[in-house]
Design a protein around this motif. Structure first.
Motif, PDB file in Angstrom:
ATOM      1  N   ALA A   1       8.891   1.283 -12.662  1.00  0.00           N
ATOM      2  CA  ALA A   1       9.219   1.027 -11.267  1.00  0.00           C
ATOM      3  C   ALA A   1      10.424   1.830 -10.803  1.00  0.00           C
ATOM      4  O   ALA A   1      10.596   2.067  -9.602  1.00  0.00           O
ATOM      5  CB  ALA A   1       9.479  -0.464 -11.065  1.00  0.00           C
ATOM      6  N   SER A   2      11.254   2.266 -11.740  1.00  0.00           N
ATOM      7  CA  SER A   2      12.452   3.023 -11.362  1.00  0.00           C
ATOM      8  C   SER A   2      12.165   4.502 -11.134  1.00  0.00           C
ATOM      9  O   SER A   2      13.020   5.238 -10.644  1.00  0.00           O
ATOM     10  CB  SER A   2      13.518   2.887 -12.462  1.00  0.00           C
ATOM     11  OG  SER A   2      13.116   3.563 -13.642  1.00  0.00           O
TER      12      SER A   2
ATOM     13  N   ARG B   1       3.753   5.165  -7.371  1.00  0.00           N
ATOM     14  CA  ARG B   1       4.811   4.164  -7.483  1.00  0.00           C
ATOM     15  C   ARG B   1       4.293   2.900  -8.166  1.00  0.00           C
ATOM     16  O   ARG B   1       3.166   2.472  -7.932  1.00  0.00           O
ATOM     17  CB  ARG B   1       5.331   3.777  -6.108  1.00  0.00           C
ATOM     18  CG  ARG B   1       6.078   4.861  -5.354  1.00  0.00           C
ATOM     19  CD  ARG B   1       6.488   4.306  -3.998  1.00  0.00           C
ATOM     20  NE  ARG B   1       5.326   3.805  -3.266  1.00  0.00           N
ATOM     21  CZ  ARG B   1       5.372   2.807  -2.373  1.00  0.00           C
ATOM     22  NH1 ARG B   1       6.511   2.211  -2.114  1.00  0.00           N
ATOM     23  NH2 ARG B   1       4.275   2.417  -1.746  1.00  0.00           N
ATOM     24  N   VAL B   2       5.123   2.296  -9.012  1.00  0.00           N
ATOM     25  CA  VAL B   2       4.866   0.947  -9.518  1.00  0.00           C
ATOM     26  C   VAL B   2       5.565  -0.012  -8.564  1.00  0.00           C
ATOM     27  O   VAL B   2       6.787   0.005  -8.429  1.00  0.00           O
ATOM     28  CB  VAL B   2       5.391   0.775 -10.954  1.00  0.00           C
ATOM     29  CG1 VAL B   2       5.265  -0.668 -11.398  1.00  0.00           C
ATOM     30  CG2 VAL B   2       4.627   1.681 -11.904  1.00  0.00           C
ATOM     31  N   ILE B   3       4.764  -0.828  -7.873  1.00  0.00           N
ATOM     32  CA  ILE B   3       5.291  -1.671  -6.804  1.00  0.00           C
ATOM     33  C   ILE B   3       5.738  -3.032  -7.315  1.00  0.00           C
ATOM     34  O   ILE B   3       6.732  -3.599  -6.868  1.00  0.00           O
ATOM     35  CB  ILE B   3       4.210  -1.848  -5.712  1.00  0.00           C
ATOM     36  CG1 ILE B   3       3.764  -0.484  -5.206  1.00  0.00           C
ATOM     37  CG2 ILE B   3       4.714  -2.709  -4.565  1.00  0.00           C
ATOM     38  CD1 ILE B   3       2.493  -0.535  -4.385  1.00  0.00           C
ATOM     39  N   ASP B   4       5.001  -3.569  -8.288  1.00  0.00           N
ATOM     40  CA  ASP B   4       5.256  -4.939  -8.737  1.00  0.00           C
ATOM     41  C   ASP B   4       4.673  -5.102 -10.127  1.00  0.00           C
ATOM     42  O   ASP B   4       3.874  -4.272 -10.586  1.00  0.00           O
ATOM     43  CB  ASP B   4       4.599  -5.914  -7.754  1.00  0.00           C
ATOM     44  CG  ASP B   4       5.040  -7.371  -7.986  1.00  0.00           C
ATOM     45  OD1 ASP B   4       5.995  -7.585  -8.759  1.00  0.00           O
ATOM     46  OD2 ASP B   4       4.414  -8.277  -7.392  1.00  0.00           O
ATOM     47  N   HIS B   5       5.061  -6.170 -10.785  1.00  0.00           N
ATOM     48  CA  HIS B   5       4.411  -6.562 -12.034  1.00  0.00           C
ATOM     49  C   HIS B   5       4.467  -8.077 -12.151  1.00  0.00           C
ATOM     50  O   HIS B   5       5.360  -8.729 -11.608  1.00  0.00           O
ATOM     51  CB  HIS B   5       5.080  -5.889 -13.242  1.00  0.00           C
ATOM     52  CG  HIS B   5       6.440  -6.426 -13.556  1.00  0.00           C
ATOM     53  ND1 HIS B   5       6.658  -7.502 -14.395  1.00  0.00           N
ATOM     54  CD2 HIS B   5       7.668  -6.034 -13.123  1.00  0.00           C
ATOM     55  CE1 HIS B   5       7.970  -7.731 -14.480  1.00  0.00           C
ATOM     56  NE2 HIS B   5       8.590  -6.866 -13.721  1.00  0.00           N
ATOM     57  N   PHE B   6       3.490  -8.649 -12.842  1.00  0.00           N
ATOM     58  CA  PHE B   6       3.453 -10.102 -13.002  1.00  0.00           C
ATOM     59  C   PHE B   6       2.527 -10.436 -14.157  1.00  0.00           C
ATOM     60  O   PHE B   6       1.802  -9.578 -14.667  1.00  0.00           O
ATOM     61  CB  PHE B   6       2.968 -10.779 -11.715  1.00  0.00           C
ATOM     62  CG  PHE B   6       1.584 -10.409 -11.289  1.00  0.00           C
ATOM     63  CD1 PHE B   6       0.467 -11.100 -11.762  1.00  0.00           C
ATOM     64  CD2 PHE B   6       1.371  -9.356 -10.411  1.00  0.00           C
ATOM     65  CE1 PHE B   6      -0.818 -10.757 -11.375  1.00  0.00           C
ATOM     66  CE2 PHE B   6       0.082  -9.000 -10.010  1.00  0.00           C
ATOM     67  CZ  PHE B   6      -1.016  -9.691 -10.500  1.00  0.00           C
ATOM     68  N   ASP B   7       2.586 -11.685 -14.603  1.00  0.00           N
ATOM     69  CA  ASP B   7       1.644 -12.167 -15.600  1.00  0.00           C
ATOM     70  C   ASP B   7       0.941 -13.397 -15.059  1.00  0.00           C
ATOM     71  O   ASP B   7       1.509 -14.165 -14.284  1.00  0.00           O
ATOM     72  CB  ASP B   7       2.349 -12.483 -16.923  1.00  0.00           C
ATOM     73  CG  ASP B   7       3.352 -13.598 -16.789  1.00  0.00           C
ATOM     74  OD1 ASP B   7       2.995 -14.758 -17.062  1.00  0.00           O
ATOM     75  OD2 ASP B   7       4.511 -13.312 -16.394  1.00  0.00           O
TER      76      ASP B   7
ATOM     77  N   PHE C   1      -2.504   2.925  -4.823  1.00  0.00           N
ATOM     78  CA  PHE C   1      -3.915   3.261  -5.002  1.00  0.00           C
ATOM     79  C   PHE C   1      -4.160   4.644  -4.407  1.00  0.00           C
ATOM     80  O   PHE C   1      -3.880   4.885  -3.231  1.00  0.00           O
ATOM     81  CB  PHE C   1      -4.800   2.233  -4.309  1.00  0.00           C
ATOM     82  CG  PHE C   1      -6.269   2.565  -4.376  1.00  0.00           C
ATOM     83  CD1 PHE C   1      -6.969   2.402  -5.554  1.00  0.00           C
ATOM     84  CD2 PHE C   1      -6.931   3.071  -3.263  1.00  0.00           C
ATOM     85  CE1 PHE C   1      -8.325   2.711  -5.629  1.00  0.00           C
ATOM     86  CE2 PHE C   1      -8.287   3.390  -3.331  1.00  0.00           C
ATOM     87  CZ  PHE C   1      -8.979   3.208  -4.520  1.00  0.00           C
ATOM     88  N   ILE C   2      -4.657   5.557  -5.235  1.00  0.00           N
ATOM     89  CA  ILE C   2      -4.956   6.917  -4.780  1.00  0.00           C
ATOM     90  C   ILE C   2      -6.470   7.038  -4.674  1.00  0.00           C
ATOM     91  O   ILE C   2      -7.181   7.016  -5.682  1.00  0.00           O
ATOM     92  CB  ILE C   2      -4.395   7.978  -5.754  1.00  0.00           C
ATOM     93  CG1 ILE C   2      -2.915   7.696  -6.071  1.00  0.00           C
ATOM     94  CG2 ILE C   2      -4.597   9.372  -5.181  1.00  0.00           C
ATOM     95  CD1 ILE C   2      -2.012   7.795  -4.869  1.00  0.00           C
ATOM     96  N   ALA C   3      -6.970   7.169  -3.463  1.00  0.00           N
ATOM     97  CA  ALA C   3      -8.409   7.223  -3.232  1.00  0.00           C
ATOM     98  C   ALA C   3      -8.947   8.623  -3.508  1.00  0.00           C
ATOM     99  O   ALA C   3      -8.193   9.584  -3.686  1.00  0.00           O
ATOM    100  CB  ALA C   3      -8.725   6.795  -1.794  1.00  0.00           C
ATOM    101  N   GLY C   4     -10.272   8.735  -3.517  1.00  0.00           N
ATOM    102  CA  GLY C   4     -10.898  10.037  -3.614  1.00  0.00           C
ATOM    103  C   GLY C   4     -11.278  10.443  -5.019  1.00  0.00           C
ATOM    104  O   GLY C   4     -11.070   9.710  -5.992  1.00  0.00           O
ATOM    105  N   GLU C   5     -11.832  11.652  -5.134  1.00  0.00           N
ATOM    106  CA  GLU C   5     -12.270  12.185  -6.417  1.00  0.00           C
ATOM    107  C   GLU C   5     -11.086  12.633  -7.258  1.00  0.00           C
ATOM    108  O   GLU C   5     -10.056  13.054  -6.721  1.00  0.00           O
ATOM    109  CB  GLU C   5     -13.184  13.396  -6.205  1.00  0.00           C
ATOM    110  CG  GLU C   5     -14.529  13.094  -5.582  1.00  0.00           C
ATOM    111  CD  GLU C   5     -15.355  14.360  -5.421  1.00  0.00           C
ATOM    112  OE1 GLU C   5     -16.486  14.385  -5.927  1.00  0.00           O
ATOM    113  OE2 GLU C   5     -14.847  15.320  -4.805  1.00  0.00           O
TER     114      GLU C   5
END
Length: 755
Positions: free
Chosen positions: A75-76, A84-90, A101-105
């Motif tokens: 995240a840093s 980017r890493v926006i969040d994390h959780f369990d 999220f990167i769309a496309g081919e």
């Protein structure tokens, strides 16, 4: 729609569409899955945006805490080429990273659809961006290594900037991205893009990323995936050329300078690669200033070449046949991959010479007679020189076939087979049989044959083995029983399990049906490493297997496949531990193995032993380097040959009294070998020395006396190479492969009269 709170499981099943996590993220669909992780497209309900959710499966509390630390590290990171890493959780037993999220081919899909290589300029632009990102990652404290760079993990942002994906499919910790100090896992690599150290599990560093990037750029520029490193090592060790062709040979639109940069990035030995991403970036920038010959030809301010046959103004027709660049995708494409117009392919000729590839010269410019005569004499001398070289080669070949200059004086050569494609010869302890792999083409498929040394009668033991994986198509680790009655080997089974399912088999020397000794999964084992060890008396086999996703087991089974016993249970590769190179200790009831482990940011390599009943496990010693690639016990079990690295390898001896290490010999001898091939170093059965397949100019076989370190040349080289270190139990006869560098076939020979 049911949230997953409170759900407990070892491996989470696939999350169904519309599942809600944390009351914040709604699952849309699964994007991909790895051995320990799954990627989903999801909707962030509060922000109403699309995100990527990457789920990792851990139940160990230590690793769950490590996950959180690694997630904070990810995240840093801030770079335009990194999502980017926006969040994390369990939730339940699942650990999740929330990322852009990167769309496309991805570039691999684009290459498949396109059916031809990308342009050099655009690939170099992408490379510049990626190397800037790698420079940023590798400068972190500690450095961060991605370890899975490939076309499949490259996409474009909305601003058409390249983005490096797949940070979240775990290789033991939170991300595909891993710290250098915890990077010994071999899980999840893609063979065509993975460096040797990653496949062997000896630990990756920033140079490993540069290899993967070089392989990726090679694929994008040639539309050909590069051969995997194991295939490359197997070819060169067997005297064949490196199958990695220069990029500009496959695509003339690539400049030789760019091709040279890629070749250096993809060196098998990491100390020959670029040290830093910034260094490779600068090299590519300089190389990019040089246009490929075909591009220079197209841009030259000259008229297209004309053929004087019969009129000097006739131009090569645009409809004439055009050279094409071979492509693995050509069969799926309606058009050839890349076509090059003749005017682009062929430059205007020099003023004083006609292009050698045109049927007749262009309208000539009158030249002074003196210059023409000088050129004629130079050509004549070159022809004479070539004829002389051909005669020398022919004489050497004749000398070699007559038996002279093949081996040291006093030794005898017996030819078992000639002009075949062969590898991995093994002689039986009693000297009556030789087993070897052979094929009709250098890349296989390979069948297993046996030859009787007294009668020279040859027969097929096992049929050709079709490859299960890109780099495995072998009857591996062929081993005779001490009484010479059975042959043992392992191979990958037609139907693999969760990982790579291996079968250990045996077959009588008289032929018949192969018997399955055991089957086991080896998702975390080093591919091609020593997968089993036959006890000195031939009654038992030791091997290491995956027990479950979190543990591996050291197992002993009777040689006929009965009475299996688990000796040790260890954390698996996913928990930072790799077990490899299993061997029985001669003269004892112990089994040895190399253990690589990572914990708390540090890595250790130890040679350990355990009694055959599973008790008294302990460390023998810690090798001087984590680059230990193998070892061989002396016949009395009192000394060890240690093999560090591969290209070249460093050979050392460790003695059992204090396990101190010293060089095997002071002479300048380079050791060649491969994790795919049988050991290329072996003790003489009487313990008087070691047989080394080594290199002094050409690959040859040497005898290194022990103790003392004196080196004796067994083969004489000349225009040939030799491979093989398998010897009879009485130390009298050695089996070897003899080949010539300019030939695709070899001879199978016995070298005898050592006593």
């Amino acid at each position: 729609m049911q949230p997953l709170s409170g759900l407990t499981r070892k491996i989470l099943p696939m999350l169904a569409p519309d599942t809600i996590l944390q009351n914040r993220y709604r699952i849309i669909r699964q994007l991909g899955s790895g051995g320990m992780g799954t990627v989903y497209e999801a909707r962030a309900l509060r922000l109403n945006t699309t995100v990527a959710l990457k789920e990792t499966h851990f139940t160990d509390e230590r690793l769950r805490k490590q996950f959180e630390r690694e997630a904070q590290l990810l995240a840093s990171l801030r770079h335009t080429a990194l999502p980017r890493v926006i969040d994390h959780f369990d939730e339940g037993s699942g650990l999740f990273l929330v990322m852009d999220f990167i769309a496309g081919e991805d570039l691999w899909e684009m290459l498949e659809r396109r059916g031809r290589a990308f342009e050099q300029d655009e690939v170099l632009d992408w490379a510049d961006q990626l190397l800037d990102a790698l420079d940023y990652l590798h400068r972190q404290e500690p450095p961060v290594v991605h370890r899975d760079i490939k076309p499949h993990n490259l996409k474009f942002s909305e601003r058409n900037r390249i983005v490096l994906l797949d940070f979240g499919l775990a290789k033991g910790f939170a991300g595909q991205l891993s710290r250098v100090t915890t990077s010994a896992s071999v899980f999840g690599f893609t063979p065509n893009y993975a460096p040797l150290e990653q496949i062997q599990g000896t630990g990756t560093d920033p140079r490993s990323d540069l290899y993967s990037l070089g392989a990726t750029l090679y694929h994008l520029l040639t539309n050909n995936a590069p051969p995997d490193v194991i295939t490359r090592i197997a070819a060169t060790t067997e005297g064949n050329p490196d199958p990695l062709r220069d990029a500009h040979e496959l695509n003339p639109e690539v400049s030789p300078e760019v091709s040279a940069v890629l070749k250096r990035a993809m060196e098998v030995a990491r100390n020959r690669r670029f040290e830093r991403a910034a260094e490779m970036r600068e090299a590519l920038r300089e190389a990019g200033k040089q246009l490929a010959p075909s591009v220079n030809k197209a841009k030259a301010e000259t008229l297209p070449p004309t053929v004087v046959h019969p009129a000097p103004t006739e131009v090569l027709s645009a409809s004439a046949p055009r050279p094409t660049i071979a492509s693995p995708h050509a069969a799926r494409s309606e058009e050839p991959s890349v076509t090059i117009a003749a005017a682009e392919k062929f430059p205007a000729p020099a003023a004083d010479a006609a292009p050698p590839f045109l049927p007749m010269p262009l309208a000539p410019t009158p030249q002074p007679a003196r210059k023409s005569k000088a050129l004629w004499w130079i050509g004549a001398l070159l022809v004479a020189l070539l004829i002389g070289v051909a005669l020398v080669v022919a004489l050497y070949k004749f000398a070699g076939r007559s038996g002279s200059k093949r081996v040291a004086s006093g030794l005898k050569v017996t030819e078992l087979a000639t002009s075949i494609i062969a590898r991995h010869p093994v002689v039986s302890p009693d000297g009556k049989y030789v087993v070897y792999e052979t094929a009709t083409a250098s890349k296989g498929p390979w069948s297993l044959w046996i030859s009787e040394t007294a009668t020279l009668k040859k027969s097929q033991l096992l049929p050709p083995l079709e490859p299960k994986y890109d780099f495995v198509s072998s009857y591996n680790q062929v081993t005779f029983s001490p009484d010479s009655k059975y042959i043992y080997y392992y191979s990958f089974t037609p139907e693999g399990g969760r990982g790579r399912e291996i079968g250990i088999y045996r077959i009588p020397v008289t032929g018949g049906q192969a018997q399955t000794v055991t089957l086991f999964d080896t998702a975390g084992a080093t591919v091609g490493d020593s997968q089993f060890s036959l006890s000195p008396d031939g009654s038992r086999i030791a091997f290491y297997r995956d027990a479950d996703i979190a543990h591996g087991e050291l197992v002993v089974v009777n040689a006929n496949g009965t009475e299996e016993h688990v000796l040790l249970r260890k954390p698996s590769f996913s928990r930072g531990t790799t077990i490899r190179t299993i061997a029985w200790v001669p003269g004892s009831e112990q089994i040895s193995f190399i253990e690589n482990s990572s914990s708390g940011g540090t890595s250790t390599t130890e040679l350990r032993v355990v009694d055959q009943d599973g008790t008294n496990e302990h460390k023998l010693f810690s090798p001087q380097s984590a680059e230990l690639s193998g070892y061989v016990w002396s016949p009395n079990g009192r000394s060890l040959l240690l093999i560090y690295g591969l290209f070249p390898a460093e050979l050392k001896i460790a003695k059992a009294d204090d396990w101190s290490e010293s060089p095997l010999t002071s002479q300048n001898l380079y050791f060649t070998g491969s994790s795919k091939l049988p050991p290329r170093a072996a003790w003489v059965p009487d313990g008087s020395g070691l047989l080394i397949q080594g290199e002094i100019g050409a690959t040859e076989i040497f005898l290194v006396r022990y103790p003392g370190g004196e080196v004796r040349r067994i083969t004489t080289g000349d225009l040939r190479y030799y491979q093989g270190v398998s010897m009879t139990a009485d130390s009298s006869t050695l089996v070897a492969i003899e080949g010539e560098s300019n030939s695709t076939t070899q001879n199978l020979i016995l070298i005898s009269s050592f006593k």
